[in-house]
Every structure is written in structure tokens, then in C-alpha cells.
Write an enzyme that holds these catalytic residues in place. Structure first.
Site, PDB file in Angstrom:
ATOM      1  N   ASN A 185       2.436  -7.935   5.862  1.00 41.08           N
ATOM      2  CA  ASN A 185       1.243  -6.990   5.712  1.00 41.08           C
ATOM      3  C   ASN A 185       0.415  -7.423   4.291  1.00 41.08           C
ATOM      4  OD1 ASN A 185       1.825  -5.749   8.166  1.00 41.08           O
ATOM      5  ND2 ASN A 185       3.387  -4.555   7.053  1.00 41.08           N
TER       6      ASN A 185
ATOM      7  N   HIS B 100       0.506   6.485  13.703  1.00 39.11           N
ATOM      8  CA  HIS B 100       1.724   5.908  13.054  1.00 39.11           C
ATOM      9  C   HIS B 100       2.831   7.122  13.057  1.00 39.11           C
ATOM     10  CE1 HIS B 100       4.360   4.291   9.791  1.00 39.11           C
ATOM     11  NE2 HIS B 100       3.850   3.042  10.015  1.00 39.11           N
TER      12      HIS B 100
ATOM     13  N   GLU C   2      -6.051   6.775  13.103  1.00 34.81           N
ATOM     14  CA  GLU C   2      -5.837   5.502  12.045  1.00 34.81           C
ATOM     15  C   GLU C   2      -7.374   4.879  11.883  1.00 34.81           C
ATOM     16  OE1 GLU C   2      -2.431   3.025  12.592  1.00 34.81           O
ATOM     17  OE2 GLU C   2      -1.313   4.645  13.153  1.00 34.81           O
TER      18      GLU C   2
ATOM     19  N   SER D 114      -2.330   0.135  13.795  1.00 37.63           N
ATOM     20  CA  SER D 114      -1.391  -1.116  13.279  1.00 37.63           C
ATOM     21  C   SER D 114      -0.761  -1.676  14.218  1.00 37.63           C
ATOM     22  CB  SER D 114      -0.258  -0.117  12.672  1.00 37.63           C
ATOM     23  OG  SER D 114       0.403   0.669  13.315  1.00 37.63           O
TER      24      SER D 114
ATOM     25  N   ASP E 216      -5.949   7.532   8.383  1.00 37.37           N
ATOM     26  CA  ASP E 216      -5.004   6.584   7.625  1.00 37.37           C
ATOM     27  C   ASP E 216      -5.390   5.250   7.768  1.00 37.37           C
ATOM     28  OD1 ASP E 216      -2.591   5.102   6.998  1.00 37.37           O
ATOM     29  OD2 ASP E 216      -1.171   6.195   7.996  1.00 37.37           O
TER      30      ASP E 216
ATOM     31  N   HIS F 204      -4.239  -0.103   7.087  1.00 35.56           N
ATOM     32  CA  HIS F 204      -4.643  -1.468   7.649  1.00 35.56           C
ATOM     33  C   HIS F 204      -5.928  -2.001   7.285  1.00 35.56           C
ATOM     34  CE1 HIS F 204      -0.457  -2.141   9.206  1.00 35.56           C
ATOM     35  NE2 HIS F 204      -0.698  -0.736   9.571  1.00 35.56           N
TER      36      HIS F 204
ATOM     37  N   LYS G  79       0.539  -2.753   1.260  1.00 30.02           N
ATOM     38  CA  LYS G  79       0.008  -3.713   2.188  1.00 30.02           C
ATOM     39  C   LYS G  79      -0.914  -4.723   1.644  1.00 30.02           C
ATOM     40  CE  LYS G  79       1.698  -1.451   6.009  1.00 30.02           C
ATOM     41  NZ  LYS G  79       1.596  -0.184   6.964  1.00 30.02           N
TER      42      LYS G  79
END
Ligand SMILES: *Cc1c(COP(=O)(O)O)cnc(C)c1O
Length: 381
Positions: free
Chosen positions: A57, A143, A187, A191, A216, A219, A239
Site C-alpha cells: 500500500n 473496512h 470510505e 479498499s 475513511d 486509500h 499507506k
């Protein structure tokens, strides 16, 4: 009646572990830890063999950036190896202030608060904001740590179909009225799918039903522009920022409240100063360069080669469905020197096993093209 302290129905601890392992083995889901030495340039060494990794990541390759390493070394020398206590006691070492200011600036928020990890940040914030009389409405694919936070909070938890705003609306319409506070969880970049949440539409929903939107951005940081739609954004420094730690950001009063009420912040030791300083330097590099755009370009190159929908983030899943087929595809790539994550249940629903490719700004186009052609040659794409 005397209680039987040697209950025959309860196996010994070792027998319990053995049975658990056997059950996982039978399902092909037993996992082990593989020693891995990551190197710069998106490479990783396992059992003396070097691979190009599409399984990290470290999207911007910053974990091995010389300036990031130098910043960590300086902080290590200046402040020692560990924080020594919780941030609320004596663990709030000088590198924290700079990192939190920079995070708030990058996110366009008033304030930020750094936690021990992304996992701890999500658990900490959800349990600080919701309790038994409250409602949490969450995307089906959030997540594990957001889910764990929601369960730990004791709030009523309802899930809506992935990215389905009308389903979320239906749940709110039917249930919002019976509860005190309400959190909407998503998110920004998912992910396992690599797709983006409909943040604008979710924002509209939160206004309509008086809920607080928590997104979130684990990423998204450094790759997808921050939309600013959430009341609170959470994320990780492990990440794209190449270090370790988690954060939340939002309005100053909200952050001040979090700092004095999140149990995962209060009852856990502060981060090592080196990790904090490394993250700060990585964020500055991220801010001053177009490295995130290169990551996205690499992901899009791959998706175009395989005729997949245009990549929306650094994550590109190649859906294979069957678990055994997914493992075989992963092994095939490994024999050619490439690592990709094989994602299977319970991480994803049965029948949706996949290879998950994480792109880095440091991947070479030739390697991306080679992986695509290997997948096509064997009928995986
Ligand atoms: C990785 C990840 C986390 C956890 O972050 P850590 O800092 O590794 O604990 C949280 N949320 C999402 C969506 C993630 O992908």
C-alpha cells in the site's frame, strides 16, 4: 451445587487452537506470515527471490524515500525510540504538532488528531461519538476497523448496499427517527474495489436526516483530491505516507473533544517520534510533487490493457470468482516474479475472489504491461 471447574465440554487451549487451525485448513483459509524484505522501487524479497510487488500500500513509494528516512533518523536521535506514555500524559512529543498542522492543511480542515494507527483512529472516533441510543448506517463494504468500532459502540448498526444512496436513504427514512445521534460511515476509496463513494450524494443525505458523515480516506490520501464532504475524515499514515499511524480531521472543537474522549487515543502509547517525523516529511513530498498522479496513471494503464473500467484509484481488482482459480493466478504471477494480493472470503463475499493490484508511482510501464499480458495469456483477463 458445586460448579465443575474441569468442564469436559471445554477443550484445552491448545486443542482449541488446533481445531481452529484444522477448520481453517479444510476451507483453504489458513494463513501464515511470510518473511518479506521490502525494498525501494516497489520491490520485495521473499526466500531470496526478488519480486516486483503489486501487493503493497506504499502507493507513492515514500517509505524508502531518502528524505523520509533522514527525517526519521533525526527524530530518533533527538527524541529517542519511543514516546514513553500516552499522548495525554507525557507522550505528546514535538513532532506531533507539525504533523497535525500539516494534515489539517492538506485536508482543508480546521484541525487534525493523530492516533496510533488507522485502525485505532476509526475505533476511537466511532465509539466516542455513538453509543447505545444511537444509529449507525454503514456501507456494506466498509473496512473491518470501522465495523469493529460500530460494534464496540453498542449503537444499532444497519448496512446499505455498496454505494447505493437510495438504499441508505430508505434505511434512514425508516429508522432515523427512533434514535438519538446517527453516524453515516463510508470510505472515500474502497479498499477491495478501488471505486469511489458518492460523497456529494451522501453529504446531501446527512443534511436531510441530521446525521454525521464519517469517511475513511485510507486509500485516497495523496492520490484522490480531498472532497471535504465528510464531517470527519479518518485515514492512515501507513499507506501513501509510507510510515505508520492514523489520523482524524475535522472542526477544531470536534478534534478537541476527540482528544479527550477517544479511548484508543487515551489508553495507548503515543507513536514513536521517528514514525511521526517520517510521515510529516512524506506528506510534504506528496504536497510538492505530482507523484500521486503517476500512481493513478499506472493504475489506468493497467485497466486499459485489460479492458477493465477505467481505474478510479491506485487499486485495481481483477475479479476471478473462484478461490482456487484466484490462488492459481497469484502463483502463476509469482513464478514470473510479480506479487499480487489474492483476496478471498472472508475478506470478500464468496464467489468474488480476486487478484488485487495496488499500483505505485514507482512501477515501470514494462512491468505493468508484462503482468497484463501474463493474465491474458492464461485466460484470467
Ligand atoms: C489499512 C486501512 C485501515 C487501517 O489503517 P492502519 O493504519 O493500517 O491501521 C483503515 N481503513 C482502511 C479503509 C484501510 O484500508
Amino acid at each position: 451445587m458445586q460448579r465443575n471447574t474441569h468442564s469436559p465440554s471445554s477443550p484445552s487451549l491448545q486443542a482449541f487452537a488446533r481445531e481452529g487451525l484444522e477448520a481453517l485448513e479444510a476451507q483453504g483459509r489458513r494463513r501464515t506470515l511470510t518473511p518479506t524484505t521490502r525494498r525501494g522501487g516497489g520491490r520485495a524479497v521473499r526466500a531470496d527471490r526478488e519480486y516486483i510487488s503489486f501487493s503493497c500500500n506504499d502507493y507513492l513509494g515514500l517509505s524508502h524515500h531518502p528524505e523520509v528516512i533522514a527525517a526519521a533518523r533525526e527524530a530518533l536521535e533527538a527524541y529517542g525510540a519511543g514516546a514513553g506514555a500516552s499522548r495525554l500524559v507525557t507522550g505528546n512529543h514535538p513532532p506531533y504538532a507539525e504533523l497535525e498542522m500539516l494534515l489539517a492543511e492538506i485536508k482543508g480542515e480546521e484541525s487534525a488528531c493523530v492516533f496510533g494507527s488507522g485502525y485505532l483512529a476509526n475505533i476511537g472516533i466511532i465509539t466516542a461519538l455513538a453509543g447505545e441510543d444511537d444509529l449507525i448506517v454503514a456501507d456494506k463494504l466498509i473496512h473491518a476497523c470501522m465495523l469493529d468500532g460500530a460494534k464496540l459502540s453498542g449503537a444499532k448498526l444497519l448496512r446499505f448496499t455498496h454505494n447505493d444512496v437510495s438504499h441508505a436513504r430508505k434505511l434512514l427514512e425508516a429508522h432515523r427517527g427512533a434514535y438519538r445521534r446517527c453516524l453515516l460511515l463510508t470510505e472515500t476509496v474502497f479498499s477491495m474495489e478501488g471505486d469511489l463513494a458518492p460523497m456529494r450524494e451522501l453529504r446531501a443525505l446527512t443534511e436531510e436526516y441530521n446525521t454525521w458523515l464519517i469517511a475513511d480516506d485510507a486509500h485516497g490520501l495523496g492520490i484522490i483530491p480531498h472532497g471535504g464532504y465528510a464531517d470527519i475524515t479518518t485515514g492512515t499514515l501507513s499507506k501513501s505516507a509510507g510510515s505508520y499511524g492514523g489520523y482524524v480531521c475535522g472542526k477544531k472543537e470536534v478534534m478537541d473533544y476527540i482528544k479527550t474522549s477517544s479511548r484508543s487515543l487515551m489508553f495507548s502509547t503515543g507513536l514513536p517520534p521517528a514514525a511521526v517525523a517520517a510521515a510529516t516529511t512524506a506528506l510534504r513530498i506528496m504536497q510538492d510533487s505530482s507523484v500521486g498522479a503517476k500512481t493513478l496513471k499506472n493504475a489506468r494503464y493497467f485497466s486499459s490493457l485489460l479492458n477493465l473500467p477505467v481505474a478510479q484509484s491506485a487499486i485495481v481488482p481483477v475479479l476471478l470468482g473462484d478461490e482456487a482459480r484466484t490462488l492459481a493466478a497469484g502463483t502463476m504471477l509469482e513464478t514470473h516474479g510479480y506479487l499480487a494480493s489474492t483476496i478471498r472470503p472472508p475478506t470478500v463475499p464468496p464467489g468474488t475472489s480476486r487478484l488485487r493490484f495496488s499500483f505505485s508511482a514507482l512501477h515501470a510501464e514494462a512491468d505493468i504491461a508484462r503482468v497484463a499480458s501474463l493474465l491474458k495469456k492464461d485466460g484470467y483477463a
